[in-house]
Design an enzyme around this catalytic site. Sequence first.
Site, PDB file in Angstrom:
ATOM      1  CB  SER A 102      35.344  38.522  34.735  1.00  0.00           C
ATOM      2  OG  SER A 102      34.340  38.652  35.705  1.00  0.00           O
ATOM      3  CG  ASP A 232      38.786  42.348  41.109  1.00  0.00           C
ATOM      4  OD1 ASP A 232      37.615  42.740  41.261  1.00  0.00           O
ATOM      5  OD2 ASP A 232      39.086  41.442  40.308  1.00  0.00           O
ATOM      6  CG  HIS A 260      36.488  42.574  37.884  1.00  0.00           C
ATOM      7  ND1 HIS A 260      36.795  41.380  38.511  1.00  0.00           N
ATOM      8  CD2 HIS A 260      35.641  42.269  36.881  1.00  0.00           C
ATOM      9  CE1 HIS A 260      36.138  40.398  37.910  1.00  0.00           C
ATOM     10  NE2 HIS A 260      35.451  40.911  36.913  1.00  0.00           N
TER      11      HIS A 260
END
Length: 291
Positions: A102, A232, A260
């Site tokens: 991320s 995601d 995600h």
Amino acid sequence: MAERFIQANGVELCAEEFGDPADPAVLLVMGLGASMLWWDEEFCRRVASGGRHVIRYDHRDTGRSAAWPPGRPGYTGADLVDDAAGVLDAFGVPAAHVAGVSAGGGLAQLLVLGRPGRVLSLTLVSTSAAVPPGRRLPPPAEAFGRFLSTAEVDWSDADSVVEYQVGFARMLAGAERPFDEDAARALVRRDVARARDFAAARNHDALPDDDREWGALSAIAVPTVVLHGTADPMFPIGHGEALADVIPDAALVPLEGAGHGLERADWETVVAALLGVSGRRGPRPSSTARW
């Protein structure tokens, strides 16, 4: 290996290492608001068993690292990039293979752009371009915006924070795979209980920009692999595709049905990709290979 406190970039951070320090170093950089616990210990040991010296650490305002008053971070996003370099300094590592999830992948991109001699390779998971990639990127899924606009949390109440974080994790997991709520709840509870101040993690949502110039992603010259979930909801897979296109010779590995983050179901693929890219010398010849 036991956790230890180090001085990095002028602040106290908590870090932990796995494997033989004589092996090539791998620095794991987690996303904003998340401590090093989100790099699961078993995952770290799997990477270390591949002949790597693995280092994970708590960002400032997460885990056992230095904390600022909630709502008043005394640092910038660029300081988090410098922290990564400071962790390497504290362990006596001149350069490392860097993996980020991320926003941790964004910090990894900025680290190699700002200090190219410190990064040997990049493994980018569920991340987006840290500087404009020169193309339009798809917006988050409707579920992402709906959660942020409707979820309620009392940051002074640990139980409320746990419920919020578990709900956030459920949404981020996407809609194509079963969500392991028990595992997510156990991890969040550990994270909240371990933090110096669990409310301080929200400081990462309010970091000022210090206007540092980073350059273009096309300047990245280290072997790079991009792993991205096809489901995601925060950064749809077009973000990963853009990264793989703009970073020279980067490989794209789609994670079918993944949301995600770093899911256990994808550990084997991610570990293989990380070990593969960190074992190479120079750019790879084709962006279609799989690790």
